[in-house]
Design a protein around this motif. Structure first.
Motif, mmCIF file in Angstrom:
data_model
loop_
_atom_site.group_PDB
_atom_site.id
_atom_site.type_symbol
_atom_site.label_atom_id
_atom_site.label_comp_id
_atom_site.label_asym_id
_atom_site.label_seq_id
_atom_site.Cartn_x
_atom_site.Cartn_y
_atom_site.Cartn_z
ATOM 1 N N MET A 1 -15.564 15.581 14.166
ATOM 2 C CA MET A 1 -15.241 15.721 12.746
ATOM 3 C C MET A 1 -15.132 14.336 12.119
ATOM 4 S SD MET A 1 -12.222 18.069 11.126
ATOM 5 C CE MET A 1 -12.832 19.448 12.114
ATOM 6 N N THR A 2 -15.808 14.122 10.992
ATOM 7 C CA THR A 2 -15.879 12.796 10.396
ATOM 8 C C THR A 2 -14.587 12.445 9.677
ATOM 9 O OG1 THR A 2 -18.251 13.081 10.048
ATOM 10 C CG2 THR A 2 -17.178 11.327 8.810
ATOM 11 N N LEU A 3 -14.126 11.223 9.877
ATOM 12 C CA LEU A 3 -12.979 10.705 9.153
ATOM 13 C C LEU A 3 -13.362 10.465 7.694
ATOM 14 C CD1 LEU A 3 -11.809 8.095 11.801
ATOM 15 C CD2 LEU A 3 -10.472 10.070 11.067
ATOM 16 N N GLN A 4 -12.492 10.891 6.788
ATOM 17 C CA GLN A 4 -12.672 10.669 5.354
ATOM 18 C C GLN A 4 -11.616 9.678 4.890
ATOM 19 O OE1 GLN A 4 -15.257 12.206 3.673
ATOM 20 N NE2 GLN A 4 -15.832 13.059 5.676
ATOM 21 N N PHE A 5 -12.048 8.643 4.152
ATOM 22 C CA PHE A 5 -11.155 7.538 3.828
ATOM 23 C C PHE A 5 -11.269 7.192 2.345
ATOM 24 C CE2 PHE A 5 -10.394 2.808 3.889
ATOM 25 C CZ PHE A 5 -9.044 2.875 4.216
ATOM 26 N N TRP A 6 -10.139 7.235 1.643
ATOM 27 C CA TRP A 6 -10.088 6.894 0.221
ATOM 28 C C TRP A 6 -9.460 5.517 0.058
ATOM 29 C CZ3 TRP A 6 -9.894 11.712 2.130
ATOM 30 C CH2 TRP A 6 -10.634 12.722 1.473
ATOM 31 N N THR A 7 -10.093 4.674 -0.763
ATOM 32 C CA THR A 7 -9.656 3.293 -0.891
ATOM 33 C C THR A 7 -9.930 2.783 -2.303
ATOM 34 O OG1 THR A 7 -9.899 1.056 0.046
ATOM 35 C CG2 THR A 7 -11.887 2.407 -0.078
ATOM 36 N N VAL A 8 -9.352 1.623 -2.610
ATOM 37 C CA VAL A 8 -9.637 0.870 -3.829
ATOM 38 C C VAL A 8 -10.074 -0.521 -3.399
ATOM 39 C CG1 VAL A 8 -8.565 -0.273 -5.826
ATOM 40 C CG2 VAL A 8 -8.098 2.142 -5.367
ATOM 41 N N SER A 9 -11.135 -1.024 -3.996
ATOM 42 C CA SER A 9 -11.694 -2.306 -3.594
ATOM 43 C C SER A 9 -10.669 -3.433 -3.709
ATOM 44 C CB SER A 9 -12.911 -2.642 -4.459
ATOM 45 O OG SER A 9 -13.498 -3.871 -4.069
ATOM 46 N N GLY A 10 -10.421 -4.111 -2.585
ATOM 47 C CA GLY A 10 -9.545 -5.271 -2.582
ATOM 48 C C GLY A 10 -8.080 -4.980 -2.372
ATOM 49 N N ALA A 11 -7.674 -3.712 -2.384
ATOM 50 C CA ALA A 11 -6.268 -3.384 -2.177
ATOM 51 C C ALA A 11 -5.893 -3.618 -0.711
ATOM 52 C CB ALA A 11 -5.992 -1.934 -2.567
ATOM 53 N N PRO A 12 -4.834 -4.373 -0.440
ATOM 54 C CA PRO A 12 -4.516 -4.721 0.951
ATOM 55 C C PRO A 12 -4.177 -3.538 1.842
ATOM 56 C CG PRO A 12 -3.397 -6.205 -0.570
ATOM 57 C CD PRO A 12 -3.977 -5.090 -1.398
ATOM 58 N N SER A 13 -3.468 -2.534 1.311
ATOM 59 C CA SER A 13 -3.034 -1.426 2.169
ATOM 60 C C SER A 13 -4.210 -0.657 2.771
ATOM 61 C CB SER A 13 -2.112 -0.483 1.393
ATOM 62 O OG SER A 13 -0.886 -1.123 1.113
ATOM 63 N N PRO A 14 -5.176 -0.192 1.968
ATOM 64 C CA PRO A 14 -6.315 0.472 2.600
ATOM 65 C C PRO A 14 -7.161 -0.468 3.432
ATOM 66 C CG PRO A 14 -6.636 0.286 0.219
ATOM 67 C CD PRO A 14 -5.220 -0.085 0.501
ATOM 68 N N TRP A 15 -7.200 -1.736 3.059
ATOM 69 C CA TRP A 15 -7.972 -2.694 3.851
ATOM 70 C C TRP A 15 -7.434 -2.774 5.268
ATOM 71 C CZ3 TRP A 15 -9.308 -8.273 1.694
ATOM 72 C CH2 TRP A 15 -10.318 -8.826 2.480
ATOM 73 N N ARG A 16 -6.096 -2.764 5.412
ATOM 74 C CA ARG A 16 -5.541 -2.854 6.774
ATOM 75 C C ARG A 16 -5.878 -1.601 7.579
ATOM 76 N NH1 ARG A 16 0.125 -2.185 4.163
ATOM 77 N NH2 ARG A 16 -0.073 -4.406 3.711
ATOM 78 N N ALA A 17 -5.873 -0.427 6.936
ATOM 79 C CA ALA A 17 -6.253 0.796 7.645
ATOM 80 C C ALA A 17 -7.723 0.748 8.054
ATOM 81 C CB ALA A 17 -5.978 2.020 6.774
ATOM 82 N N ALA A 18 -8.576 0.249 7.155
ATOM 83 C CA ALA A 18 -9.999 0.121 7.475
ATOM 84 C C ALA A 18 -10.209 -0.833 8.642
ATOM 85 C CB ALA A 18 -10.767 -0.360 6.245
ATOM 86 N N LEU A 19 -9.423 -1.901 8.698
ATOM 87 C CA LEU A 19 -9.536 -2.827 9.827
ATOM 88 C C LEU A 19 -9.140 -2.153 11.136
ATOM 89 C CD1 LEU A 19 -8.139 -6.061 8.150
ATOM 90 C CD2 LEU A 19 -10.407 -5.838 9.181
ATOM 91 N N GLY A 20 -8.123 -1.302 11.093
ATOM 92 C CA GLY A 20 -7.760 -0.563 12.303
ATOM 93 C C GLY A 20 -8.922 0.263 12.815
ATOM 94 N N MET A 21 -9.645 0.914 11.914
ATOM 95 C CA MET A 21 -10.817 1.695 12.328
ATOM 96 C C MET A 21 -11.940 0.787 12.812
ATOM 97 S SD MET A 21 -10.858 4.912 9.638
ATOM 98 C CE MET A 21 -10.542 3.990 8.126
ATOM 99 N N ALA A 22 -12.091 -0.367 12.157
ATOM 100 C CA ALA A 22 -13.121 -1.321 12.588
ATOM 101 C C ALA A 22 -12.839 -1.838 13.993
ATOM 102 C CB ALA A 22 -13.204 -2.482 11.598
ATOM 103 N N PHE A 23 -11.589 -2.186 14.261
ATOM 104 C CA PHE A 23 -11.236 -2.696 15.591
ATOM 105 C C PHE A 23 -11.520 -1.665 16.675
ATOM 106 C CE2 PHE A 23 -7.664 -5.563 13.662
ATOM 107 C CZ PHE A 23 -8.625 -6.407 13.138
ATOM 108 N N LYS A 24 -11.438 -0.384 16.313
ATOM 109 C CA LYS A 24 -11.697 0.688 17.267
ATOM 110 C C LYS A 24 -13.160 1.142 17.271
ATOM 111 C CE LYS A 24 -7.130 2.768 17.656
ATOM 112 N NZ LYS A 24 -7.146 2.931 19.122
ATOM 113 N N GLY A 25 -13.964 0.581 16.382
ATOM 114 C CA GLY A 25 -15.376 0.951 16.335
ATOM 115 C C GLY A 25 -15.621 2.353 15.823
ATOM 116 N N LEU A 26 -14.767 2.826 14.918
ATOM 117 C CA LEU A 26 -14.876 4.193 14.407
ATOM 118 C C LEU A 26 -15.728 4.243 13.146
ATOM 119 C CD1 LEU A 26 -11.147 5.296 14.786
ATOM 120 C CD2 LEU A 26 -13.041 5.772 16.356
ATOM 121 N N ASP A 27 -16.481 5.312 13.016
ATOM 122 C CA ASP A 27 -17.233 5.574 11.789
ATOM 123 C C ASP A 27 -16.383 6.428 10.858
ATOM 124 O OD1 ASP A 27 -19.555 4.233 12.661
ATOM 125 O OD2 ASP A 27 -20.213 6.020 13.753
ATOM 126 N N TYR A 28 -16.558 6.208 9.555
ATOM 127 C CA TYR A 28 -15.823 6.996 8.590
ATOM 128 C C TYR A 28 -16.573 6.987 7.266
ATOM 129 C CZ TYR A 28 -14.192 2.260 7.423
ATOM 130 O OH TYR A 28 -14.135 0.920 7.103
#
Length: 222
Positions: free
Chosen positions: A1-28
């Motif tokens: 099941m695909t991860l769905q991720f809502w964000t705002v460009s440049g906002a630090p809070s979603p950026w940190r969550a996106a980095l967590g997924m990046a470090f794990k190599g996850l697609d979303y």
């Protein structure tokens, strides 16, 4: 099941969550909201996240709207490449560093950058000079860790890095785009300020998938 991720460009809070997924190599799948058009306050988004904040992460019937909770959930749902370490000792230390950074660095960064980016500050006022001293103190804490470890989470990137990186990279962005006032505040160059932090930024940026977490509007402005 695909991860769905809502964000705002440049906002630090979603950026940190996106980095967590990046470090794990996850697609979303990314749902980019416009803060200027208040899309995060629309009825459609409020039906997903009643607080109207970002980020929001959704998988199946699981919905989370707080970045640190998302990092913790990612470690349970996708245990490979753990963000909070392998052992109880690792977990305690990384959680401590993560929450210390979360408690102090965002406020110190915002006190300097919000007036510059959002209020049109063009000169180094006394308030900004005091704020810059606090920010340099917080960066010294990061420097002390990075003098002993490749990443803030230890030998490999983890939650502490995900929380710190957006704020440090926003500071660097201000150095690049608002050089005069940042120079007046003693924040002209990251390499001069902390070679350890500058090297860490390069290490994080070189990791797979990290580039896709960067604010889209930065590329548009280039």
């Amino acid at each position: 099941m695909t991860l769905q991720f809502w964000t705002v460009s440049g906002a630090p809070s979603p950026w940190r969550a996106a980095l967590g997924m990046a470090f794990k190599g996850l697609d979303y799948d990314v749902h980019l909201l416009s803060a200027g058009q208040k899309e995060h306050k629309s009825d459609a988004y409020l039906s997903i996240n009643p607080r109207g904040t970002v980020p929001t992460l959704k998988e199946g019937d699981m919905t989370l709207g707080q970045s640190i909770a998302i990092l913790a959930w990612l470690d349970r749902a996708y245990p490979a490449a753990p963000l909070f370490g392998e052992t109880p000792q690792d977990a305690g230390l990384i959680w401590q560093r993560t929450m210390e950074i979360f408690d102090y660095l965002p406020g110190a960064t915002s006190a300097v950058l919000s007036p510059i980016f959002f209020q049109g500050a063009g000169e180094a006022t006394n308030d900004l000079k005091i704020a810059s001293e606090t920010l340099r103190s917080e960066l010294t804490h990061l420097t002390d860790i990075l003098a002993r470890h490749r990443f803030l989470s230890g030998a490999r990137p983890g939650a502490a890095d995900a929380v710190a990186f957006p704020h440090v990279r926003l500071i660097q962005r201000a150095m690049e785009t608002k050089p005069q006032i940042m120079q007046d505040l003693g924040l002209a160059d990251l390499n001069a300020l902390s070679p350890e932090i500058a090297d860490w930024v390069h290490r994080v940026e070189a990791l797979p998938n990290v580039a896709q977490t960067f604010p889209p509007h930065w590329a548009d402005a280039a």
